[in-house]
Motif scaffolding. Structure first.
Motif, PDB file in Angstrom:
ATOM      1  N   ASP A 413       0.756  -1.494  -0.633  1.00 52.67           N
ATOM      2  CA  ASP A 413       0.065   0.203  -0.107  1.00 52.67           C
ATOM      3  C   ASP A 413       0.808   1.301  -0.018  1.00 52.67           C
ATOM      4  O   ASP A 413       0.771   1.915  -0.975  1.00 52.67           O
ATOM      5  N   ALA A 414       1.608   1.104   0.404  1.00 56.11           N
ATOM      6  CA  ALA A 414       3.210   2.742   1.187  1.00 56.11           C
ATOM      7  C   ALA A 414       4.361   2.299  -0.708  1.00 56.11           C
ATOM      8  O   ALA A 414       3.413   3.816  -0.960  1.00 56.11           O
ATOM      9  N   GLY A 415       4.311   1.198  -0.822  1.00 57.54           N
ATOM     10  CA  GLY A 415       3.854   2.058  -2.473  1.00 57.54           C
ATOM     11  C   GLY A 415       3.293   1.953  -3.275  1.00 57.54           C
ATOM     12  O   GLY A 415       3.571   2.902  -4.222  1.00 57.54           O
ATOM     13  N   MET A 416       2.232   1.587  -3.157  1.00 63.33           N
ATOM     14  CA  MET A 416       1.428   2.412  -4.466  1.00 63.33           C
ATOM     15  C   MET A 416       1.205   3.930  -3.939  1.00 63.33           C
ATOM     16  O   MET A 416       1.518   4.530  -4.930  1.00 63.33           O
ATOM     17  N   ALA A 417       1.187   4.094  -2.516  1.00 62.44           N
ATOM     18  CA  ALA A 417       1.259   5.514  -2.681  1.00 62.44           C
ATOM     19  C   ALA A 417       1.871   6.269  -3.507  1.00 62.44           C
ATOM     20  O   ALA A 417       1.508   7.445  -3.737  1.00 62.44           O
ATOM     21  N   ALA A 418       3.358   5.965  -2.838  1.00 61.53           N
ATOM     22  CA  ALA A 418       5.452   6.688  -3.576  1.00 61.53           C
ATOM     23  C   ALA A 418       4.628   6.520  -5.526  1.00 61.53           C
ATOM     24  O   ALA A 418       4.941   7.167  -5.881  1.00 61.53           O
ATOM     25  N   MET A 419       4.114   5.355  -5.866  1.00 60.46           N
ATOM     26  CA  MET A 419       3.932   5.734  -7.094  1.00 60.46           C
ATOM     27  C   MET A 419       2.881   6.451  -7.942  1.00 60.46           C
ATOM     28  O   MET A 419       3.213   7.637  -8.523  1.00 60.46           O
ATOM     29  N   ALA A 420       1.814   6.848  -7.030  1.00 60.82           N
ATOM     30  CA  ALA A 420       0.659   7.558  -7.371  1.00 60.82           C
ATOM     31  C   ALA A 420       1.157   9.409  -6.988  1.00 60.82           C
ATOM     32  O   ALA A 420       1.134   9.964  -8.296  1.00 60.82           O
ATOM     33  N   ALA A 421       2.037   9.414  -6.439  1.00 61.25           N
ATOM     34  CA  ALA A 421       2.624  10.100  -5.596  1.00 61.25           C
ATOM     35  C   ALA A 421       3.698  10.876  -7.265  1.00 61.25           C
ATOM     36  O   ALA A 421       3.620  12.238  -7.798  1.00 61.25           O
ATOM     37  N   ALA A 422       4.840   9.982  -7.529  1.00 66.30           N
ATOM     38  CA  ALA A 422       5.037  10.230  -8.245  1.00 66.30           C
ATOM     39  C   ALA A 422       4.799  10.351  -9.958  1.00 66.30           C
ATOM     40  O   ALA A 422       5.027  11.398 -10.701  1.00 66.30           O
ATOM     41  N   VAL A 423       3.722   9.608  -9.817  1.00 68.28           N
ATOM     42  CA  VAL A 423       3.490   9.806 -10.957  1.00 68.28           C
ATOM     43  C   VAL A 423       2.108  10.947 -11.461  1.00 68.28           C
ATOM     44  O   VAL A 423       1.931  12.035 -12.438  1.00 68.28           O
ATOM     45  N   GLY A 424       2.090  11.981 -10.819  1.00 71.61           N
ATOM     46  CA  GLY A 424       0.831  12.277 -10.420  1.00 71.61           C
ATOM     47  C   GLY A 424       1.843  13.775 -10.382  1.00 71.61           C
ATOM     48  O   GLY A 424       1.256  15.138 -11.404  1.00 71.61           O
ATOM     49  N   GLU A 425       3.114  14.063 -10.919  1.00 70.44           N
ATOM     50  CA  GLU A 425       3.483  14.810 -11.057  1.00 70.44           C
ATOM     51  C   GLU A 425       3.875  15.147 -11.867  1.00 70.44           C
ATOM     52  O   GLU A 425       5.127  16.644 -12.715  1.00 70.44           O
ATOM     53  N   HIS A 426       3.820  13.926 -12.837  1.00 68.97           N
ATOM     54  CA  HIS A 426       4.449  14.177 -14.201  1.00 68.97           C
ATOM     55  C   HIS A 426       3.589  14.245 -15.393  1.00 68.97           C
ATOM     56  O   HIS A 426       3.485  13.890 -16.503  1.00 68.97           O
ATOM     57  N   LEU A 427       2.188  14.062 -14.622  1.00 64.86           N
ATOM     58  CA  LEU A 427       0.948  14.689 -15.217  1.00 64.86           C
ATOM     59  C   LEU A 427       0.540  15.670 -16.121  1.00 64.86           C
ATOM     60  O   LEU A 427       1.032  16.644 -15.474  1.00 64.86           O
ATOM     61  N   PRO A 428       0.053  15.862 -17.239  1.00 61.43           N
ATOM     62  CA  PRO A 428       0.418  17.020 -18.121  1.00 61.43           C
ATOM     63  C   PRO A 428      -0.508  17.614 -17.809  1.00 61.43           C
ATOM     64  O   PRO A 428      -2.441  17.127 -17.008  1.00 61.43           O
TER      65      PRO A 428
END
Length: 428
Positions: A413-428
């Motif tokens: 769950d923590a890893g999924m949250a970290a992935m979401a935070a990173a992807v969110g920073e790179h969306l147009p």
């Protein structure tokens, strides 16, 4: 120390084969397109990537896809990520072996368990008729239903099949409970009759909404990591779920649809794990209503399972970095032809997963990741490898313990949250 490789140049032969695969990917027959009769645009507020029914195998999840349904009602709960004043549902017989006779269907606001909220049940009709016949290999939309929904709201879809369906199209790793009962229970608000449960989704491809302004959709395309394996079932903690929550909190009207399939490979089909990514990209990403951005995280199964014995779901040949790079290039070209932005995600650490890891396979992953980071061919890059990697010296090819679900491959769950935070920073 992690090995680094120079950028791999493409092979004309590999490129031509990959381009042909994407170009020939079959499109299902659908009753209509992404715009309603009054010109209003639809947005996919929830979706699932579907695949072949799977026979019972010792290591597969228990499910109902192989036997199908006869005089039974199936009740499924979905969480929508976009607001709307109307909705419609796309049903799929993409992998069925006979016409699918759907006798009746309803949608309602979800209650506890299999129950639905009294007064919220809406009949789903098809050309103003109660039921529908969905041809082999086809899909069918319900008529639009006036029903105002909010992002994050849970809806329950109940399907009744009077006649035997045979094996049905489904999505195995639902991580959400589905319910089954004898007879027609489509209008029952109580869940008492639904005594059987499953962890998969059946026949549901999309819930689409319109009537409220949305920015469109992000489609997360991948394998079990995108699908959410390793996250807590029943809690919506997959990385696409967490990404959708993050965008909503930031005031974005940008929905996220999960098009991951557990076990899926980019370059090879499987009777258990779905059509290869090259084939299904058009249907599962580009044909989603309102899709504007794709996040691609694919290739770890091609690398890890490549060359291993067939376990009953089809063996995979060993792959090179060049082959995977050409596969990613084909996805980029296909997306750009449709005006869809593509975010490339680096392949995440897998050294702790003994069934997959060898030094040679790690070299392939490193070479693919180096190309994703440096080639400039994706519209944006999110470095999930570095997000999830163990920061301790000499452990960078392993997943950080804080983010590991326990098997060395799938994030917690923590890893999924970290992935979401990173992807969110790179969306147009």
């Amino acid at each position: 120390m992690r090995l680094r490789h120079r950028r791999v140049r493409s092979s004309a032969l590999v490129s031509a084969a990959v381009m042909a695969t994407v170009a020939m990917a079959p499109a299902p027959v659908m009753a209509d397109r992404n715009r309603g009769a009054d010109g209003g645009s639809w947005t996919s507020a929830w979706g699932a990537a579907l695949h072949h029914p799977v026979p019972p195998l010792p290591w597969t999840w228990p499910g109902w896809s192989w036997d199908g349904f006869t005089d039974q009602s199936v009740r499924q709960v979905v969480r929508v990520g976009a607001a709307g004043a109307q909705l419609r549902i796309r049903f799929s017989n993409r992998y069925g072996k006979q016409p699918l006779h759907l006798a009746r269907a309803t949608v309602a606001r979800a209650g506890e368990g299999a129950a639905v909220r009294p007064g919220s049940v809406r009949e789903l009709r098809f050309g103003e008729r109660d039921g529908a016949v969905v041809a082999i290999g086809a899909e069918r939309y319900s008529d639009p239903v006036r029903m105002r929904v909010r992002p994050g709201e849970r809806l329950t879809v109940t399907l009744y099949f009077a006649a035997a369906t045979g094996p049905v199209t489904f999505h195995e790793l639902g991580l959400t409970t589905a319910y089954r009962a004898a007879g027609d229970r489509t209008h029952h608000t109580s869940g008492d009759a639904f005594g059987e449960t499953s962890g998969s989704h059946y026949l549901l491809s999309d819930v689409e909404v319109r009537g409220v302004r949305n920015e469109g959709g992000v489609v997360a395309f991948g394998d079990s990591i995108t699908d959410g394996y390793g996250s807590t079932p029943g809690t919506d903690r997959r990385y696409p779920d967490r990404l959708g929550e993050r965008l909503l909190a930031d005031g974005r009207r940008l929905n996220v649809v999960n098009s991951g399939i557990s076990g899926n490979a980019l370059l090879a089909d499987s009777p258990c794990f779905g059509d290869k990514g090259l084939t299904r990209f058009r249907h599962d990403v580009l044909d989603r209503a309102g899709a504007r951005t794709a996040v691609v995280l694919m290739g770890i199964n091609d690398i890890g399972r490549g060359g291993l014995p067939d376990s009953g779901c089809g063996g995979l040949p060993a792959v090179s970095a060049e082959q995977l790079i050409e596969g990613h290039r084909a996805l980029i070209r296909a997306a750009h032809r449709r005006g869809v932005t593509v975010v490339g995600a680096t392949l995440t650490p897998f050294k702790g997963y003994a069934a997959y890891y060898t030094p040679r396979k790690e070299e392939v992953r490193d070479a693919v990741n180096d190309w994703i980071r440096t080639s400039g061919e994706f519209d944006a890059v999110v470095d999930l490898d570095r997000v999830l990697a163990d920061p301790r010296p000499g452990r960078g090819d392993e997943m950080a313990p804080a983010y590991d679900s326990g098997d060395g491959l799938h994030p917690s769950d923590a890893g999924m949250a970290a992935m979401a935070a990173a992807v969110g920073e790179h969306l147009p």
